[in-house]
Design a protein around this motif. Structure first.
Motif, PDB file in Angstrom:
ATOM      1  N   SER A  36       9.147 -12.206 -30.565  1.00 13.02           N
ATOM      2  CA  SER A  36      10.724 -12.959 -29.820  1.00 13.02           C
ATOM      3  C   SER A  36      11.167 -12.588 -29.669  1.00 13.02           C
ATOM      4  O   SER A  36      12.489 -12.874 -28.333  1.00 13.02           O
ATOM      5  CB  SER A  36      10.514 -14.435 -30.535  1.00 13.02           C
ATOM      6  N   VAL A  37      12.356 -11.934 -30.234  1.00 17.64           N
ATOM      7  CA  VAL A  37      13.163 -11.082 -29.304  1.00 17.64           C
ATOM      8  C   VAL A  37      12.729  -9.989 -27.961  1.00 17.64           C
ATOM      9  O   VAL A  37      13.438 -10.191 -26.901  1.00 17.64           O
ATOM     10  CB  VAL A  37      14.080 -10.375 -30.592  1.00 17.64           C
ATOM     11  N   LEU A  38      12.508  -9.359 -28.239  1.00 19.61           N
ATOM     12  CA  LEU A  38      11.115  -8.679 -26.940  1.00 19.61           C
ATOM     13  C   LEU A  38      10.115  -9.922 -26.324  1.00 19.61           C
ATOM     14  O   LEU A  38      10.789  -8.862 -24.707  1.00 19.61           O
ATOM     15  CB  LEU A  38      10.087  -8.169 -27.676  1.00 19.61           C
ATOM     16  N   GLY A  39      10.674 -11.224 -26.208  1.00 18.27           N
ATOM     17  CA  GLY A  39       9.258 -11.340 -25.543  1.00 18.27           C
ATOM     18  C   GLY A  39      10.940 -12.360 -24.166  1.00 18.27           C
ATOM     19  O   GLY A  39      10.768 -12.156 -23.266  1.00 18.27           O
ATOM     20  N   GLY A  40      12.473 -12.564 -25.096  1.00 18.60           N
ATOM     21  CA  GLY A  40      13.516 -12.368 -24.847  1.00 18.60           C
ATOM     22  C   GLY A  40      14.021 -11.738 -23.442  1.00 18.60           C
ATOM     23  O   GLY A  40      14.346 -11.943 -22.764  1.00 18.60           O
ATOM     24  N   ILE A  41      14.397 -11.128 -24.453  1.00 14.16           N
ATOM     25  CA  ILE A  41      14.246  -9.471 -23.248  1.00 14.16           C
ATOM     26  C   ILE A  41      13.177  -9.202 -22.085  1.00 14.16           C
ATOM     27  O   ILE A  41      13.975  -9.308 -20.085  1.00 14.16           O
ATOM     28  CB  ILE A  41      14.341  -8.401 -24.410  1.00 14.16           C
ATOM     29  N   PHE A  42      11.857  -9.697 -22.286  1.00 12.98           N
ATOM     30  CA  PHE A  42      10.894  -9.583 -20.968  1.00 12.98           C
ATOM     31  C   PHE A  42      11.727 -10.106 -20.397  1.00 12.98           C
ATOM     32  O   PHE A  42      11.557 -10.489 -18.798  1.00 12.98           O
ATOM     33  CB  PHE A  42       9.172  -8.929 -21.622  1.00 12.98           C
ATOM     34  N   ALA A  43      11.237 -11.609 -20.524  1.00 10.15           N
ATOM     35  CA  ALA A  43      12.089 -12.881 -19.731  1.00 10.15           C
ATOM     36  C   ALA A  43      13.140 -13.296 -18.506  1.00 10.15           C
ATOM     37  O   ALA A  43      13.621 -13.481 -17.750  1.00 10.15           O
ATOM     38  CB  ALA A  43      11.532 -14.595 -21.065  1.00 10.15           C
ATOM     39  N   SER A  44      14.224 -12.683 -19.701  1.00  4.01           N
ATOM     40  CA  SER A  44      15.311 -12.211 -19.123  1.00  4.01           C
ATOM     41  C   SER A  44      15.194 -11.175 -17.281  1.00  4.01           C
ATOM     42  O   SER A  44      15.840 -11.965 -16.238  1.00  4.01           O
ATOM     43  CB  SER A  44      16.173 -11.351 -19.699  1.00  4.01           C
ATOM     44  N   LYS A  45      14.789 -10.429 -18.112  1.00  2.00           N
ATOM     45  CA  LYS A  45      14.235  -8.968 -16.787  1.00  2.00           C
ATOM     46  C   LYS A  45      13.178  -9.990 -15.432  1.00  2.00           C
ATOM     47  O   LYS A  45      13.655  -9.718 -14.455  1.00  2.00           O
ATOM     48  CB  LYS A  45      13.407  -8.185 -17.193  1.00  2.00           C
ATOM     49  N   MET A  46      12.364 -10.787 -16.255  1.00  2.00           N
ATOM     50  CA  MET A  46      11.150 -11.237 -14.983  1.00  2.00           C
ATOM     51  C   MET A  46      12.457 -12.052 -14.265  1.00  2.00           C
ATOM     52  O   MET A  46      11.793 -12.239 -13.007  1.00  2.00           O
ATOM     53  CB  MET A  46      10.457 -12.140 -15.758  1.00  2.00           C
ATOM     54  N   VAL A  47      13.132 -12.993 -14.108  1.00  2.00           N
ATOM     55  CA  VAL A  47      14.406 -14.177 -14.375  1.00  2.00           C
ATOM     56  C   VAL A  47      14.679 -13.755 -13.497  1.00  2.00           C
ATOM     57  O   VAL A  47      15.095 -13.704 -11.383  1.00  2.00           O
ATOM     58  CB  VAL A  47      14.785 -15.261 -15.084  1.00  2.00           C
ATOM     59  N   TYR A  48      15.505 -12.555 -13.821  1.00  2.00           N
ATOM     60  CA  TYR A  48      16.574 -12.013 -12.829  1.00  2.00           C
ATOM     61  C   TYR A  48      15.475 -11.238 -11.973  1.00  2.00           C
ATOM     62  O   TYR A  48      16.323 -11.562 -10.788  1.00  2.00           O
ATOM     63  CB  TYR A  48      16.877 -10.577 -13.787  1.00  2.00           C
ATOM     64  N   SER A 124      16.423 -16.796 -26.866  1.00  2.00           N
ATOM     65  CA  SER A 124      18.021 -16.291 -27.115  1.00  2.00           C
ATOM     66  C   SER A 124      18.876 -15.148 -27.627  1.00  2.00           C
ATOM     67  O   SER A 124      19.720 -14.643 -26.564  1.00  2.00           O
ATOM     68  CB  SER A 124      18.810 -17.294 -28.124  1.00  2.00           C
ATOM     69  N   VAL A 125      18.075 -14.035 -28.780  1.00  2.00           N
ATOM     70  CA  VAL A 125      18.882 -13.106 -29.245  1.00  2.00           C
ATOM     71  C   VAL A 125      18.158 -12.317 -27.661  1.00  2.00           C
ATOM     72  O   VAL A 125      19.553 -11.284 -27.257  1.00  2.00           O
ATOM     73  CB  VAL A 125      18.626 -13.053 -30.959  1.00  2.00           C
ATOM     74  N   GLY A 126      16.889 -11.858 -27.462  1.00  2.00           N
ATOM     75  CA  GLY A 126      16.913 -11.142 -26.378  1.00  2.00           C
ATOM     76  C   GLY A 126      17.830 -11.113 -24.701  1.00  2.00           C
ATOM     77  O   GLY A 126      18.141 -10.176 -24.592  1.00  2.00           O
ATOM     78  N   TYR A 127      18.129 -12.700 -25.151  1.00  2.00           N
ATOM     79  CA  TYR A 127      18.548 -13.003 -23.692  1.00  2.00           C
ATOM     80  C   TYR A 127      20.068 -12.223 -23.535  1.00  2.00           C
ATOM     81  O   TYR A 127      20.434 -11.554 -23.174  1.00  2.00           O
ATOM     82  CB  TYR A 127      18.870 -15.233 -24.145  1.00  2.00           C
ATOM     83  N   PHE A 128      20.359 -12.592 -25.328  1.00  2.00           N
ATOM     84  CA  PHE A 128      22.329 -12.320 -25.023  1.00  2.00           C
ATOM     85  C   PHE A 128      22.930 -10.553 -25.405  1.00  2.00           C
ATOM     86  O   PHE A 128      23.429  -9.802 -24.611  1.00  2.00           O
ATOM     87  CB  PHE A 128      22.812 -12.510 -26.637  1.00  2.00           C
ATOM     88  N   LEU A 129      21.468  -9.874 -25.527  1.00  2.00           N
ATOM     89  CA  LEU A 129      21.453  -8.251 -25.736  1.00  2.00           C
ATOM     90  C   LEU A 129      21.111  -7.894 -24.241  1.00  2.00           C
ATOM     91  O   LEU A 129      21.757  -7.309 -24.261  1.00  2.00           O
ATOM     92  CB  LEU A 129      19.733  -7.756 -26.748  1.00  2.00           C
ATOM     93  N   SER A 130      19.942  -8.622 -23.320  1.00  2.00           N
ATOM     94  CA  SER A 130      20.432  -7.696 -22.544  1.00  2.00           C
ATOM     95  C   SER A 130      21.856  -8.894 -21.636  1.00  2.00           C
ATOM     96  O   SER A 130      21.740  -6.932 -20.553  1.00  2.00           O
ATOM     97  CB  SER A 130      18.598  -8.624 -21.617  1.00  2.00           C
ATOM     98  N   ASP A 131      22.615  -9.698 -21.729  1.00  2.00           N
ATOM     99  CA  ASP A 131      23.731  -9.675 -20.425  1.00  2.00           C
ATOM    100  C   ASP A 131      23.866  -8.562 -21.191  1.00  2.00           C
ATOM    101  O   ASP A 131      25.053  -8.253 -20.274  1.00  2.00           O
ATOM    102  CB  ASP A 131      23.907 -11.066 -20.677  1.00  2.00           C
ATOM    103  N   LEU A 132      24.287  -8.359 -22.588  1.00  2.00           N
ATOM    104  CA  LEU A 132      25.088  -7.814 -22.608  1.00  2.00           C
ATOM    105  C   LEU A 132      25.278  -6.644 -22.771  1.00  2.00           C
ATOM    106  O   LEU A 132      26.294  -5.986 -22.258  1.00  2.00           O
ATOM    107  CB  LEU A 132      25.684  -7.864 -24.165  1.00  2.00           C
ATOM    108  N   GLY A 133      23.923  -5.824 -22.534  1.00  2.00           N
ATOM    109  CA  GLY A 133      23.886  -4.042 -22.241  1.00  2.00           C
ATOM    110  C   GLY A 133      24.256  -4.363 -21.342  1.00  2.00           C
ATOM    111  O   GLY A 133      24.520  -4.087 -20.049  1.00  2.00           O
TER     112      GLY A 133
END
Length: 275
Positions: A36-48, A124-133
């Protein structure tokens, strides 16, 4: 005809293997937090990337922005989609689902979780990590120290609730505060597009005021009251969980009050300028 049958059988074999892989590993309880974390990171990149693509073709203002402004434009699109997703999931679990209901006799509410609740927190964790990065990468263009503190505390608290299953109810209560994110981002978009004096900008400010008061002030009061009423169940958690339940919402509540003061001043300043 024989070739066609072989192709069909081969396809069904791969399909069956894929289903076993998904059920055994990707959607298994033991792997759910990680996927789910990896999915959140992938989804964040895709939406970006989608925000960048759509904005290039449909918003004339986008082309005139600086590189940093375009990055922030895309970043805010990413955060808005996450906010809509996690707010909807949080509202469901806090107010409509029976998972954390007192009527549902399944042990202390502080230890209840489900595959769906864990998945939502992981995204949500995946998003926060992506945004924090991104914040660290472009610091301080996308936000100063207060954003780093907010995202770091959020990532730590949500990760703990996701991996341990403890205190998920209070995590979702705090995450409802993401309700205000799309309005804040819209305000930035209107300002960047040169629409600061428009009626849309004024209406947006009023909406932010009420949404912030409900989601980031009154809801936190309700959460602290809920913790008080379920104190015996809360103190059964691990010491780290207890610390997070009391510390993270308290720090975020203080930050919310500080930002709310700025919102009130900004709204009064805007209203004073209008005829």
């Amino acid at each position: 005809m024989v070739v066609s049958k072989k192709t069909t059988l081969t396809f069904k074999s791969y399909q069956s293997q894929a289903q076993v892989l998904v059920k055994t590993y990707i959607l298994a309880d033991a792997f759910m937090p990680y996927t789910s974390v990896l999915g959140g990171i992938f989804a964040s990149k895709m939406v970006y990337d989608l925000t960048q693509l759509i904005s290039t073709f449909y918003f004339r203002t986008y082309a005139s922005l600086t590189r940093i402004q375009r990055i922030e434009w895309n970043n805010r699109g990413m955060s808005s989609v996450h906010a809509i997703f996690i707010t909807a999931m949080s509202l469901y679990f806090v107010f409509w689902s029976d998972l954390y209901s007192d009527r549902y006799n399944a042990g202390p509410i502080t230890f209840r979780s489900s595959p769906l609740s864990t998945f939502a927190l992981g995204v949500s964790v995946g998003y926060f990590l992506s945004d924090l990065g991104m914040i660290f990468w472009l610091y301080p263009a996308l936000g100063g120290l207060e954003y780093v503190v907010h995202h770091a505390l959020s990532a730590i608290a949500v990760s703990y609730a996701m991996f341990t299953g403890e205190g998920q109810l209070y995590t979702f209560m705090v995450l409802i505060s993401e309700l205000t994110t799309p309005e804040i981002n819209l305000r930035w978009y209107l300002d960047t597009a040169g629409l600061k004096k428009s009626n849309a900008y004024l209406i947006n400010g009023v909406v932010i005021f009420f949404a912030w008061m409900v989601a980031r002030i009154l809801l936190f009061v309700y959460m602290f009251y809920h913790v008080y009423m379920h104190y015996i169940q809360v103190i059964q958690m691990h010491q780290i969980g207890i610390l997070l339940v009391f510390m993270v919402p308290s720090v975020l509540a203080a930050m919310n009050l500080m930002w709310f003061g700025k919102i009130i001043k900004g709204m009064m300043k805007t209203l004073a300028k209008r005829p």
